[in-house]
Design a protein around this motif. Sequence first.
Motif, PDB file in Angstrom:
ATOM      1  N   MET A 111       0.844  -1.188   0.000  1.00 51.69           N
ATOM      2  CA  MET A 111       0.000   0.000   0.000  1.00 51.69           C
ATOM      3  C   MET A 111       0.882   1.240   0.000  1.00 51.69           C
ATOM      4  SD  MET A 111      -3.268   0.875   2.162  1.00 51.69           S
ATOM      5  CE  MET A 111      -4.185   2.266   1.685  1.00 51.69           C
ATOM      6  N   GLN A 112       0.423   2.258  -0.665  1.00 50.73           N
ATOM      7  CA  GLN A 112       1.148   3.527  -0.698  1.00 50.73           C
ATOM      8  C   GLN A 112       0.335   4.611  -0.008  1.00 50.73           C
ATOM      9  OE1 GLN A 112       2.564   4.802  -4.547  1.00 50.73           O
ATOM     10  NE2 GLN A 112       4.550   4.049  -3.913  1.00 50.73           N
ATOM     11  N   VAL A 113       1.054   5.530   0.614  1.00 53.77           N
ATOM     12  CA  VAL A 113       0.447   6.668   1.278  1.00 53.77           C
ATOM     13  C   VAL A 113       0.283   7.797   0.267  1.00 53.77           C
ATOM     14  CG1 VAL A 113       0.965   8.480   2.962  1.00 53.77           C
ATOM     15  CG2 VAL A 113       1.285   6.090   3.569  1.00 53.77           C
ATOM     16  N   LYS A 114      -0.820   8.492   0.377  1.00 49.48           N
ATOM     17  CA  LYS A 114      -1.065   9.680  -0.448  1.00 49.48           C
ATOM     18  C   LYS A 114      -1.224  10.855   0.499  1.00 49.48           C
ATOM     19  CE  LYS A 114      -2.734   7.416  -4.474  1.00 49.48           C
ATOM     20  NZ  LYS A 114      -1.483   6.878  -4.868  1.00 49.48           N
ATOM     21  N   LYS A 115      -0.760  12.018   0.096  1.00 44.79           N
ATOM     22  CA  LYS A 115      -0.792  13.189   0.973  1.00 44.79           C
ATOM     23  C   LYS A 115      -2.210  13.634   1.308  1.00 44.79           C
ATOM     24  CE  LYS A 115       0.067  16.326  -2.882  1.00 44.79           C
ATOM     25  NZ  LYS A 115       1.063  17.193  -3.501  1.00 44.79           N
ATOM     26  N   GLU A 116      -3.195  13.146   0.573  1.00 37.78           N
ATOM     27  CA  GLU A 116      -4.593  13.477   0.859  1.00 37.78           C
ATOM     28  C   GLU A 116      -5.178  12.632   1.992  1.00 37.78           C
ATOM     29  OE1 GLU A 116      -3.355  14.664  -3.089  1.00 37.78           O
ATOM     30  OE2 GLU A 116      -3.486  12.637  -2.298  1.00 37.78           O
ATOM     31  N   MET A 117      -4.460  11.575   2.389  1.00 35.19           N
ATOM     32  CA  MET A 117      -4.929  10.693   3.462  1.00 35.19           C
ATOM     33  C   MET A 117      -4.776  11.396   4.802  1.00 35.19           C
ATOM     34  SD  MET A 117      -3.164   7.174   2.113  1.00 35.19           S
ATOM     35  CE  MET A 117      -3.868   6.095   3.352  1.00 35.19           C
ATOM     36  N   THR A 118      -5.629  11.013   5.764  1.00 34.17           N
ATOM     37  CA  THR A 118      -5.512  11.602   7.100  1.00 34.17           C
ATOM     38  C   THR A 118      -4.333  10.974   7.843  1.00 34.17           C
ATOM     39  OG1 THR A 118      -6.950   9.991   8.194  1.00 34.17           O
ATOM     40  CG2 THR A 118      -8.019  11.974   7.266  1.00 34.17           C
ATOM     41  N   ILE A 119      -3.868  11.689   8.856  1.00 35.60           N
ATOM     42  CA  ILE A 119      -2.784  11.172   9.693  1.00 35.60           C
ATOM     43  C   ILE A 119      -3.212   9.842  10.319  1.00 35.60           C
ATOM     44  CG2 ILE A 119      -1.384  11.613  11.757  1.00 35.60           C
ATOM     45  CD1 ILE A 119      -0.653  13.446   9.384  1.00 35.60           C
ATOM     46  N   ALA A 120      -4.452   9.750  10.773  1.00 37.79           N
ATOM     47  CA  ALA A 120      -4.951   8.509  11.379  1.00 37.79           C
ATOM     48  C   ALA A 120      -4.901   7.355  10.381  1.00 37.79           C
ATOM     49  CB  ALA A 120      -6.367   8.709  11.902  1.00 37.79           C
ATOM     50  N   GLU A 121      -5.289   7.595   9.135  1.00 41.10           N
ATOM     51  CA  GLU A 121      -5.245   6.543   8.111  1.00 41.10           C
ATOM     52  C   GLU A 121      -3.809   6.090   7.873  1.00 41.10           C
ATOM     53  OE1 GLU A 121      -8.903   7.533   5.058  1.00 41.10           O
ATOM     54  OE2 GLU A 121      -7.158   8.873   5.004  1.00 41.10           O
ATOM     55  N   ILE A 122      -2.912   7.055   7.814  1.00 40.42           N
ATOM     56  CA  ILE A 122      -1.504   6.744   7.528  1.00 40.42           C
ATOM     57  C   ILE A 122      -0.892   5.917   8.657  1.00 40.42           C
ATOM     58  CG2 ILE A 122       0.784   7.796   7.275  1.00 40.42           C
ATOM     59  CD1 ILE A 122      -0.696  10.096   5.731  1.00 40.42           C
ATOM     60  N   ILE A 123      -1.136   6.325   9.898  1.00 37.80           N
ATOM     61  CA  ILE A 123      -0.605   5.585  11.040  1.00 37.80           C
ATOM     62  C   ILE A 123      -1.241   4.198  11.118  1.00 37.80           C
ATOM     63  CG2 ILE A 123      -0.475   5.519  13.569  1.00 37.80           C
ATOM     64  CD1 ILE A 123      -0.230   8.608  13.436  1.00 37.80           C
ATOM     65  N   GLY A 124      -2.497   4.093  10.686  1.00 33.00           N
ATOM     66  CA  GLY A 124      -3.180   2.803  10.669  1.00 33.00           C
ATOM     67  C   GLY A 124      -2.546   1.801   9.724  1.00 33.00           C
ATOM     68  N   ILE A 125      -1.871   2.283   8.716  1.00 33.71           N
ATOM     69  CA  ILE A 125      -1.182   1.403   7.761  1.00 33.71           C
ATOM     70  C   ILE A 125       0.005   0.735   8.434  1.00 33.71           C
ATOM     71  CG2 ILE A 125       0.203   1.360   5.645  1.00 33.71           C
ATOM     72  CD1 ILE A 125      -1.643   3.639   4.620  1.00 33.71           C
ATOM     73  N   ASP A 126       0.786   1.547   9.165  1.00 34.31           N
ATOM     74  CA  ASP A 126       1.974   1.024   9.839  1.00 34.31           C
ATOM     75  C   ASP A 126       2.403   2.032  10.905  1.00 34.31           C
ATOM     76  OD1 ASP A 126       4.717   0.389  10.531  1.00 34.31           O
ATOM     77  OD2 ASP A 126       4.823  -0.814   8.705  1.00 34.31           O
ATOM     78  N   GLU A 127       2.413   1.598  12.155  1.00 33.25           N
ATOM     79  CA  GLU A 127       2.795   2.504  13.237  1.00 33.25           C
ATOM     80  C   GLU A 127       4.259   2.910  13.161  1.00 33.25           C
ATOM     81  OE1 GLU A 127       1.536   1.174  17.082  1.00 33.25           O
ATOM     82  OE2 GLU A 127      -0.576   1.213  16.519  1.00 33.25           O
ATOM     83  N   GLY A 128       5.042   2.229  12.355  1.00 38.82           N
ATOM     84  CA  GLY A 128       6.442   2.591  12.134  1.00 38.82           C
ATOM     85  C   GLY A 128       6.594   3.924  11.419  1.00 38.82           C
TER      86      GLY A 128
END
Length: 66
Positions: free
Chosen positions: A1-18
């Motif tokens: 999965m890739q992160v997009k700058k439009e995603m929320t911080i919560a969504e991004i951290i949910g992908i990987d807490e690292g």
Amino acid sequence: MQVKKEMTIAEIIGIDEGIVPILFDSGMHCIGCPSAQGESLEMACMVHGIDADELEGKINEFLAAK
């Protein structure tokens, strides 16, 4: 999965807490703040004077290396 700058911080951290240390190292020290969780990465970068494209790239490099 890739992160997009439009995603929320919560969504991004949910992908990987690292990803949290990457955000901290970039100057985002308010990750635990409830209002910050609902902000997009792009919005948070704008508030903190960080290049959103550069941070998006760092996060995606981290995820690709896993």
